[in-house]
Design a protein around this motif. Structure first.
Motif, PDB file in Angstrom:
ATOM      1  N   MET A   1      42.232  33.347  28.754  1.00 49.61           N
ATOM      2  CA  MET A   1      43.335  34.368  29.333  1.00 49.61           C
ATOM      3  C   MET A   1      42.415  35.455  29.805  1.00 49.61           C
ATOM      4  SD  MET A   1      46.592  34.950  30.037  1.00 49.61           S
ATOM      5  CE  MET A   1      47.360  33.589  29.230  1.00 49.61           C
ATOM      6  N   SER A   2      42.764  36.192  30.966  1.00 49.06           N
ATOM      7  CA  SER A   2      42.140  37.099  31.345  1.00 49.06           C
ATOM      8  C   SER A   2      43.111  38.327  31.096  1.00 49.06           C
ATOM      9  CB  SER A   2      41.550  37.022  32.697  1.00 49.06           C
ATOM     10  OG  SER A   2      42.642  36.850  33.600  1.00 49.06           O
ATOM     11  N   ILE A   3      42.162  39.500  31.537  1.00 55.92           N
ATOM     12  CA  ILE A   3      43.143  40.687  31.457  1.00 55.92           C
ATOM     13  C   ILE A   3      44.101  40.648  32.602  1.00 55.92           C
ATOM     14  CG2 ILE A   3      42.878  43.288  32.026  1.00 55.92           C
ATOM     15  CD1 ILE A   3      40.060  43.002  30.664  1.00 55.92           C
ATOM     16  N   THR A   4      45.240  41.136  32.446  1.00 58.06           N
ATOM     17  CA  THR A   4      46.328  41.018  33.228  1.00 58.06           C
ATOM     18  C   THR A   4      46.625  42.606  33.845  1.00 58.06           C
ATOM     19  OG1 THR A   4      48.195  41.487  31.574  1.00 58.06           O
ATOM     20  CG2 THR A   4      47.640  39.203  32.113  1.00 58.06           C
ATOM     21  N   ARG A   5      46.257  43.628  33.058  1.00 58.95           N
ATOM     22  CA  ARG A   5      46.503  44.942  33.533  1.00 58.95           C
ATOM     23  C   ARG A   5      45.507  45.713  32.786  1.00 58.95           C
ATOM     24  NH1 ARG A   5      52.249  47.602  33.766  1.00 58.95           N
ATOM     25  NH2 ARG A   5      51.766  47.580  31.404  1.00 58.95           N
ATOM     26  N   LYS A   6      44.876  46.709  33.725  1.00 57.13           N
ATOM     27  CA  LYS A   6      43.953  47.740  33.000  1.00 57.13           C
ATOM     28  C   LYS A   6      44.071  48.911  33.466  1.00 57.13           C
ATOM     29  CE  LYS A   6      38.810  47.897  31.940  1.00 57.13           C
ATOM     30  NZ  LYS A   6      37.729  47.354  31.691  1.00 57.13           N
ATOM     31  N   LEU A   7      44.142  50.031  32.575  1.00 57.80           N
ATOM     32  CA  LEU A   7      44.281  51.510  33.112  1.00 57.80           C
ATOM     33  C   LEU A   7      42.979  51.932  32.453  1.00 57.80           C
ATOM     34  CD1 LEU A   7      45.787  54.135  33.455  1.00 57.80           C
ATOM     35  CD2 LEU A   7      46.212  54.091  31.044  1.00 57.80           C
ATOM     36  N   GLU A   8      42.236  52.488  33.305  1.00 60.32           N
ATOM     37  CA  GLU A   8      41.027  53.405  33.127  1.00 60.32           C
ATOM     38  C   GLU A   8      41.362  54.828  33.471  1.00 60.32           C
ATOM     39  OE1 GLU A   8      36.927  51.773  33.497  1.00 60.32           O
ATOM     40  OE2 GLU A   8      37.964  50.371  34.839  1.00 60.32           O
ATOM     41  N   VAL A   9      41.057  55.765  32.566  1.00 55.60           N
ATOM     42  CA  VAL A   9      41.218  57.138  32.587  1.00 55.60           C
ATOM     43  C   VAL A   9      39.965  57.981  33.005  1.00 55.60           C
ATOM     44  CG1 VAL A   9      41.841  59.520  31.659  1.00 55.60           C
ATOM     45  CG2 VAL A   9      42.968  57.246  30.638  1.00 55.60           C
TER      46      VAL A   9
ATOM     47  N   LEU B   1      40.331  56.373  27.264  1.00 54.59           N
ATOM     48  CA  LEU B   1      39.257  55.886  28.130  1.00 54.59           C
ATOM     49  C   LEU B   1      39.945  54.794  28.992  1.00 54.59           C
ATOM     50  CD1 LEU B   1      35.899  55.936  26.109  1.00 54.59           C
ATOM     51  CD2 LEU B   1      36.937  57.856  27.814  1.00 54.59           C
ATOM     52  N   ALA B   2      40.358  54.030  28.214  1.00 52.25           N
ATOM     53  CA  ALA B   2      41.148  52.814  29.054  1.00 52.25           C
ATOM     54  C   ALA B   2      42.075  51.997  27.980  1.00 52.25           C
ATOM     55  CB  ALA B   2      39.978  51.793  29.166  1.00 52.25           C
ATOM     56  N   VAL B   3      43.060  51.445  28.706  1.00 54.78           N
ATOM     57  CA  VAL B   3      44.121  50.317  27.956  1.00 54.78           C
ATOM     58  C   VAL B   3      44.061  49.111  28.921  1.00 54.78           C
ATOM     59  CG1 VAL B   3      46.299  49.813  27.626  1.00 54.78           C
ATOM     60  CG2 VAL B   3      45.381  52.260  27.217  1.00 54.78           C
ATOM     61  N   SER B   4      43.676  47.927  28.255  1.00 58.21           N
ATOM     62  CA  SER B   4      43.487  46.614  28.778  1.00 58.21           C
ATOM     63  C   SER B   4      44.649  45.844  28.279  1.00 58.21           C
ATOM     64  CB  SER B   4      42.099  46.152  28.791  1.00 58.21           C
ATOM     65  OG  SER B   4      41.246  46.869  29.285  1.00 58.21           O
ATOM     66  N   GLU B   5      45.508  45.266  29.050  1.00 52.89           N
ATOM     67  CA  GLU B   5      46.342  44.076  28.649  1.00 52.89           C
ATOM     68  C   GLU B   5      46.051  42.812  28.964  1.00 52.89           C
ATOM     69  OE1 GLU B   5      50.292  45.555  30.160  1.00 52.89           O
ATOM     70  OE2 GLU B   5      50.311  47.226  28.747  1.00 52.89           O
ATOM     71  N   PHE B   6      46.655  41.842  27.873  1.00 54.69           N
ATOM     72  CA  PHE B   6      46.282  40.495  28.332  1.00 54.69           C
ATOM     73  C   PHE B   6      47.606  39.782  28.293  1.00 54.69           C
ATOM     74  CE2 PHE B   6      42.402  41.920  26.336  1.00 54.69           C
ATOM     75  CZ  PHE B   6      41.161  41.263  27.076  1.00 54.69           C
TER      76      PHE B   6
END
Length: 158
Positions: free
Chosen positions: A1-9, A55-60
């Motif tokens: 399963m890969s990252i579905t959304r990623k927020l980088e500040v 720094l970042a939020v990554s969702e799976f």
């Protein structure tokens, strides 16, 4: 399963004082409430003695605790460079892989607030780090491999 959304500040004010990059397995970006292997998302912070920065939020996508090792590869890559990942639980294989890349898994009680963990980490930095944290800090120091070349070229005389 890969990252579905990623927020980088992104910040124009690059803070060189950020000593540590730490991750939190969280579904709501407020509390640590996820098992490492089946975590829906990770929040990654830069932390120093005085400040903490998201720094970042990554969702799976949805992940099950099924023993499928393939799902760990992308999480391990995401956490590369983090000195620790705080989670509710972590399987033995994931623990070995995290430690091999220099990321300390830290098990906390379900619902522990991220802000509490950051404050605790900062307090530990002020008072003197534990063994694993001291090792993590040392591993983050950039060592110039040519730092002694100039001295060597001058020669040695007694």
């Amino acid at each position: 399963m890969s990252i579905t959304r990623k927020l980088e500040v992104l910040d124009d004010n690059d803070d060189d004082n950020t000593l540590l990059k730490v991750a939190f397995a969280t579904s709501n970006q407020v509390e640590v409430d996820q098992h490492f292997g089946s975590a829906h998302s990770f929040s990654i912070y830069g932390v120093n003695i005085d400040n903490a920065y998201l720094l970042a939020v990554s969702e799976f996508g949805d992940l099950k605790q099924d023993g499928n090792e393939d799902k760990l590869a992308e999480k391990l890559e995401l956490l590369s460079g983090c000195v620790a990942v705080y989670c509710r639980a972590c399987g033995a294989s994931a623990v070995r892989q995290l430690l091999a890349q220099g990321t300390q898994p830290v098990k906390v009680s379900d619902g522990t607030e991220i802000s509490e963990m950051i404050a605790s980490l900062q307090q530990e930095l002020r008072e003197g780090p534990s063994a694993w944290l001291a090792k993590a800090i040392r591993s983050q120091l950039v060592v110039n491999p040519t730092r002694f070349d100039a001295m060597e070229s001058e020669g040695w005389s007694e």
